[in-house]
Design a protein around this motif. Structure first.
Motif, short mmCIF file in Angstrom:
data_model
loop_
_atom_site.label_atom_id
_atom_site.label_comp_id
_atom_site.label_asym_id
_atom_site.label_seq_id
_atom_site.Cartn_x
_atom_site.Cartn_y
_atom_site.Cartn_z
N UNK A 123 0.84 -1.18 0.00
CA UNK A 123 0.00 0.00 0.00
C UNK A 123 0.88 1.24 0.00
N UNK A 124 0.29 2.33 -0.44
CA UNK A 124 1.01 3.60 -0.42
C UNK A 124 0.00 4.73 -0.26
N UNK A 125 0.44 5.80 0.37
CA UNK A 125 -0.44 6.96 0.59
C UNK A 125 -0.71 7.68 -0.72
N UNK A 126 -1.91 8.22 -0.84
CA UNK A 126 -2.28 8.99 -2.03
C UNK A 126 -1.84 10.43 -1.81
N UNK A 127 -0.90 10.94 -2.61
CA UNK A 127 -0.42 12.31 -2.39
C UNK A 127 -1.55 13.33 -2.50
N UNK A 128 -1.67 14.18 -1.51
CA UNK A 128 -2.64 15.27 -1.57
C UNK A 128 -4.07 14.85 -1.36
N UNK A 129 -4.28 13.62 -0.89
CA UNK A 129 -5.65 13.12 -0.76
C UNK A 129 -6.26 13.60 0.55
N UNK A 130 -7.51 14.05 0.47
CA UNK A 130 -8.26 14.40 1.68
C UNK A 130 -9.65 13.82 1.58
N UNK A 131 -10.07 13.15 2.62
CA UNK A 131 -11.37 12.49 2.61
C UNK A 131 -12.47 13.50 2.93
N UNK A 132 -13.57 13.36 2.20
CA UNK A 132 -14.74 14.20 2.51
C UNK A 132 -16.00 13.47 2.07
#
Length: 861
Positions: A516-525
């Protein structure tokens, strides 16, 4: 020795030994000159034709022995280096021994070959429309030996000289232009063609018959198109010439290598086993691609993609050829990818062709890659029977999908440069995976060995998911049982579900090289749909849960390719028993008018048909079919003309299990071919599908079908009549169809049509025949060509499964088939593969049926 001379199944080891013997360094290339006499081809009582083949070749070990391949109908004489060989000792039905070779050798083989009705070798066809006779050859992977004597392996390239003798009013054509045409006997001519460049035997070709001919040119390249005379009036040669010119310009520029084969002819031929074949200088197509009136954008796009696929082969496959069939992907995956790329970039009307790729080609790959017979893209192919079975969704569609990911990984410029250098260095030769990886590493500046290991030598399809702002991948390699992790270059799309359609509000580029890897610039809403694999750049399944599933089941995005990716995911969920088939059908009926382009609309309609046939429980199939038919009939007036043509085919398919559409079917049958019912153009194919539906319902007799048959004699009518007669739900009709299937008299397409109609029935009517299935497949495999046997073994597997008879652990069809596989470990591997795949499909169907729910009526939505 007799068994050796009868053996058709050439092994990789045999081919390697022969190549080593016949390819000494610095030697002159092999030459093969063949004279094929087709003067008696119009006489259908004549089953064979004379052929004389002269082969010259070098030998690295004088005194050694080799063999020539020739699946013959009799050999009259074999003269090796001036000495006639004893036929009883040296000649068999498939091979000819050549003993005591010299450093330089000439062998002359005179004999007869058989006309074919199976689409293998020299296929002969009588057009029911006008009784004219048409011939063509189809060889891949190893059927040139059914027409001429040759060394039937891709790495023994040769220069070929063909001479055809045939009726003087026929078109006689081959890979090269004619260099001499002279009178032979009264009413016949002899045409000698120019010597080919170096090529493998399987891409040589011959064409003979009263074909309609259209000519043009593109710069210095002569162009020609051929079709049967009965198809001439609907043959859109101007459109095909335009696409051909666009394609030649595209590929010459993209590969920085001029078209290498002189002329570029394309022939559309009957009863073709494939979509098309890349014979250089004379490409052959299935003439089902000569469409009836009312053809849709989807159909034209499909034809354009096939045309570009075959044109790509002029470089990938023909100019540079794989050494053995392990590297079949070196041509088919590339052609599948390049064919779509060429259509998108060179043919203006098909700029959205990646949508079709996502929902049609990838769907094939995902299905194939989840079978127990899946294999790496670079496969292990020990013999020709295995090669024949490997023209599958892995070699074509998965390979092409992985190439699309490769281009995302290294960049379009590096991929293009690697291709250019590959052709410059290996033109006219044979290669393996390593040769292309060398060029790719050089062009990209990356060592591609690990990437190739991860993608090309492993099996299975992974799954992608979004969790807590991360992209996660999971999967197991079914070939090794190990955890499967691959590098993915992909995009994550974010869509606002508070709008209609859902608007894109963000795109995130992701490089996934671990679990897995983090999604750059991702913000949940809230109120968003997050789509992994946006733009469909990588090869992996996606599925949806909870609110995201609710979103995709109730709306669509503004982006066509995003919608295609979503609906590909939904279809995978149906097949994985994560989404009931009736839920897919209900959602599809609600959202169909919003699913664009027409290629996505078509793909979803095709999935509705498959769901009705395979994934809806039998006791609810009539209810679901009624819902589909009634909803689409209500929807028709609001649809575009092309959507109506597509929906009409779904209505007709659903009508096999419901009478709700009978009035509309009657009106369709009363509408003359070429005229319209609403915006639906009446065609022979659509009418015969309607008649098959009536026959399946028991509402059409064979006499009534014969009356329709007499009205319009043509190929579509003969195929439709065969299917409809076999679909009549009476013991007498099923027994008659069964006898026809095993008579040995049906051509390839009529055999498949009869099998399809025969299988249209409730399980009880076919039970006695299905009980016999495992007893006849072995003898059928021995008695028929692999092409015909494959149609029989795959087509007649007991597919009408009822979950009331147990799940995939106790169902009698599953248990009996599994027992046969356990009891026949020495059965031909190609036969075992077909049975294994059909067994797995049966198990999957039963798993899906186990979670099925009744169709949530009412019919009207």
């Amino acid at each position: 020795m007799a068994s050796f001379l009868a053996r058709e199944n050439l092994t990789r080891e045999e081919a390697s030994v022969r190549a080593g013997l016949l390819s000494p360094a610095g030697a002159e290339p092999i030459t093969i000159a063949a004279v094929i006499d087709l003067r008696d081809a119009k006489d259908l009582q004549t089953s064979t034709f004379p052929v004389t083949t002269t082969i010259t070749f070098a030998c690295s070990t004088p005194g050694a022995e080799t063999f020539v391949d020739f699946i013959n109908a009799g050999v009259d004489e074999v003269v090796l280096n001036g000495t006639a060989l004893d036929l009883a000792e040296h000649v068999g039905p498939a091979r000819i021994r050549l003993p005591e070779l010299k450093a330089h050798n000439t062998v002359v083989i005179t004999g007869h070959a058989r006309y074919s009705s199976s689409g293998e070798g020299m296929h002969r066809y009588q057009d029911p429309a006008d009784q004219q006779i048409y011939l063509y050859t189809q060889y891949e992977p190893a059927d040139a030996r059914r027409v001429i004597a040759c060394f039937e392996q891709p790495d023994l390239k040769a220069k070929f000289d063909f001479t055809l003798i045939g009726p003087d009013d026929w078109v006689l054509a081959s890979n090269m232009e004619p260099v001499r045409r002279s009178q032979s006997t009264a009413g016949s001519v002899e045409v000698k063609f120019g010597t080919t460049a170096l090529m493998s035997s399987y891409i040589t070709t011959l064409l003979a018959g009263p074909y309609a001919e259209f000519t043009d040119s593109h710069g210095s390249i002569p162009l020609a198109l051929y079709c049967r005379q009965s198809l001439r009036d609907r043959f859109d040669h101007e459109r095909l010439f335009r696409w051909t010119k666009l394609g030649l310009d595209f590929f010459e520029e993209y590969f920085d290598y001029p078209y290498p084969w002189g002329k570029y002819d394309q022939a559309f031929v009957p009863e073709y086993n494939l979509g098309a074949m890349e014979n250089p200088g004379l490409v052959t197509f299935n003439d089902r691609l000569v469409f009836e009136p009312g053809a849709t954008h989807t159909e034209w796009e499909s034809l354009a993609t096939v045309l570009m696929h075959e044109m790509s082969h002029m470089w990938f496959g023909d100019l540079v050829t794989m050494r053995w069939w392990d590297d079949l992907w070196l041509k088919e995956s590339f052609a599948d990818y390049m064919g779509t790329l060429a259509v998108v970039e060179a043919v203006p009307e098909f700029a959205s062709a990646w949508v079709s790729f996502a929902v049609r080609r990838k769907a094939w790959a995902y299905e194939q890659d989840q079978l127990p017979t899946t294999h790496p893209i670079v496969a292990d192919i020990p013999d020709l029977e295995a090669a024949k079975q490997n023209f599958d969704g892995i070699t074509y569609a998965k390979g092409a999908s992985v190439l699309k990911q490769l281009v995302a990984y290294v960049g379009p410029a590096a991929f293009q440069e690697a291709s250019r250098q590959y052709f410059k260095k290996h033109a006219w030769g044979n290669t393996t995976l390593r040769n292309f990886l060398t060029e790719l590493s050089s062009a990209s500046g990356r060592n591609m060995s690990q990437w190739a290991q991860d993608w090309l030598t492993t099996c299975g399809v992974q799954s992608l998911a979004i969790r807590d702002g991360h992209v996660e991948q999971s999967g197991t390699d079914p070939c090794s049982g190990a955890q499967s992790l691959r590098p993915h270059t992909l995009k994550v799309g974010v869509f606002d579900t508070g709008t209609s359609p859902y608007l894109r509000v963000g795109t995130h580029e992701v490089t996934l090289e671990s679990a897995k890897t983090a999604i750059p610039g991702f913000s949940s809403r809230a109120s968003v749909l997050t789509l992994p694999n946006d733009e469909d750049l990588t090869y992996a399944k996606i599925s949806f849960a909870d609110t995201e599933l609710s979103s995709v089941l109730t709306g669509v995005t503004e982006d066509e390719l995003a919608n295609a990716t979503i609906w590909a995911g939904l279809w995978n969920m149906v097949r994985d028993a994560e989404l009931p088939a009736v839920s897919y059908i209900k959602t599809a009926l609600e959202l169909l008018p919003q699913l664009q382009p027409i290629t996505l609309f078509t793909a979803v309609n095709n999935n509705i048909i498959t769901a009705l046939e395979r994934y809806v429980v039998p006791c609810d199939r009539g209810n679901a079919s009624s819902a589909v038919a009634q909803n689409l009939l209500q929807m028709l007036p609001a649809l575009s003309q092309e959507e109506q043509m597509t929906a009409a085919k779904t209505i007709v398919a659903a009508a096999q299990c419901t009478d709700l559409a009978d009035q509309w079917l009657e009106e369709l049958l009363q509408t003359p071919v070429g005229e319209k019912l609403g915006s639906v153009t009446s065609t022979d194919g659509l009418r015969w599908s309607a008649l098959t539906a009536f026959a399946r319902q028991g509402a059409a007799t064979e006499e009534e079908l014969a009356s329709f048959r007499a009205q319009r004699p043509n190929t579509a009518t003969e195929v439709g009549f065969a299917m409809a007669c076999a679909a009549i739900p009476t013991p007498e009709a099923k027994e008659a169809a069964w006898q026809r299937i095993f008579s040995g008299t049906l051509s390839n397409e009529l055999l498949s049509a009869t099998i399809t109609g025969f299988q249209c029935a409730e399980p009880e009517l076919l039970q006695a025949y299905h009980d016999q299935y495992l007893s006849w497949i072995g003898p059928a495999w021995e008695q028929h060509s692999i092409g015909i046997a494959t149609r029989m073994v795959a087509g007649l597997f007991p597919r009408t499964l009822d979950s009331r008879l147990g799940d995939d652990h106790v169902n009698p069809v599953v248990l009996k088939t599994q027992a046969w596989l356990e009891e026949h470990p020495d059965a031909p591997q190609a036969l075992r593969r077909i049975v294994t795949e059909e067994l797995d499909q049966a198990r999957r169907t039963l798993r899906v049926l186990r979670v099925a729910a009744p169709y949530p009526g009412p019919y009207s939505i």
